[in-house]
Design a protein around this motif. Structure first.
Motif, PDB file in Angstrom:
ATOM      1  N   ILE A   4      15.190   3.327  -8.009  1.00 36.80           N
ATOM      2  CA  ILE A   4      13.733   3.287  -7.962  1.00 36.80           C
ATOM      3  C   ILE A   4      13.211   4.422  -8.825  1.00 36.80           C
ATOM      4  O   ILE A   4      13.395   5.597  -8.502  1.00 36.80           O
ATOM      5  N   GLN A   6      10.146   6.384  -9.861  1.00 34.14           N
ATOM      6  CA  GLN A   6       8.914   6.582  -9.129  1.00 34.14           C
ATOM      7  C   GLN A   6       8.302   7.937  -9.429  1.00 34.14           C
ATOM      8  O   GLN A   6       8.938   8.798 -10.027  1.00 34.14           O
ATOM      9  N   CYS A  13       4.561   3.905  -4.670  1.00 39.58           N
ATOM     10  CA  CYS A  13       5.994   4.219  -4.625  1.00 39.58           C
ATOM     11  C   CYS A  13       6.443   4.523  -3.200  1.00 39.58           C
ATOM     12  O   CYS A  13       7.520   4.103  -2.775  1.00 39.58           O
ATOM     13  N   THR A  16       6.963   1.324  -1.337  1.00 33.25           N
ATOM     14  CA  THR A  16       8.206   0.653  -1.728  1.00 33.25           C
ATOM     15  C   THR A  16       9.411   1.357  -1.124  1.00 33.25           C
ATOM     16  O   THR A  16      10.316   0.694  -0.606  1.00 33.25           O
ATOM     17  N   ARG A  17       9.419   2.685  -1.152  1.00 25.99           N
ATOM     18  CA  ARG A  17      10.525   3.414  -0.521  1.00 25.99           C
ATOM     19  C   ARG A  17      10.590   3.092   0.970  1.00 25.99           C
ATOM     20  O   ARG A  17      11.671   2.867   1.521  1.00 25.99           O
ATOM     21  N   ARG A  94       4.543   1.640 -11.833  1.00 26.78           N
ATOM     22  CA  ARG A  94       5.573   2.050 -10.888  1.00 26.78           C
ATOM     23  C   ARG A  94       5.254   1.553  -9.483  1.00 26.78           C
ATOM     24  O   ARG A  94       4.111   1.209  -9.216  1.00 26.78           O
ATOM     25  N   PRO A  95       6.269   1.506  -8.692  1.00 24.32           N
ATOM     26  CA  PRO A  95       7.652   1.852  -8.989  1.00 24.32           C
ATOM     27  C   PRO A  95       8.334   0.779  -9.843  1.00 24.32           C
ATOM     28  O   PRO A  95       7.997  -0.400  -9.753  1.00 24.32           O
ATOM     29  N   HIS A 107       4.370  -2.664  -6.284  1.00 21.52           N
ATOM     30  CA  HIS A 107       4.723  -2.965  -4.893  1.00 21.52           C
ATOM     31  C   HIS A 107       4.154  -4.329  -4.515  1.00 21.52           C
ATOM     32  O   HIS A 107       2.949  -4.502  -4.387  1.00 21.52           O
TER      33      HIS A 107
END
Length: 117
Positions: A4, A6, A13, A16-17, A94-95, A107
């Motif tokens: 990833i 980011q 980000c 998404t994490r 991003r990500p 995302h």
């Protein structure tokens, strides 16, 4: 291994994490300001038909606005765009998530689910 790319303070980000963490999917983090996706990964994301050139750029970023890319993208050649994206990670939406074969950008939980589960 999923990587990833980011920006640590980016809220998108972080979402998404969190999604990867909730799904129990291992990943490696890279700060997109210091380590950018390679040119071929960026090219693959654009040419695979999943993204338009404009969608690959972080259109809300300060650098994008300072460079007035909004008015230039429509007439830009792919290699010129790749040069820009490769030159500064803050230009990349991003990500940017990749395992070397598959790529997602931004995302989108539906896309994350269909790609990474």
């Amino acid at each position: 291994m999923i990587t990833i790319y980011q920006h640590p303070q980016c809220s998108t980000c972080k979402k998404t994490r969190a999604w990867f963490d909730e799904e129990g999917i291992a990943y490696e983090l890279k700060d997109i300001r210091e380590e950018r996706p390679d040119r071929e990964s960026i090219r693959q994301a654009i040419t695979s038909g999943n993204l338009t050139l404009r969608r690959m750029f972080n259109t809300s970023g300060n650098l994008y606005k300072e460079m007035q890319l909004k008015d230039k993208l429509d007439s830009m050649e792919l290699d010129e765009a790749l040069d820009l994206l490769e030159s500064d990670g803050m230009l990349i939406r991003r990500p940017f998530v990749t395992d070397g074969t598959q790529i997602t950008v931004g995302h989108d939980e539906e896309k994350l689910t269909t790609t990474w589960k």
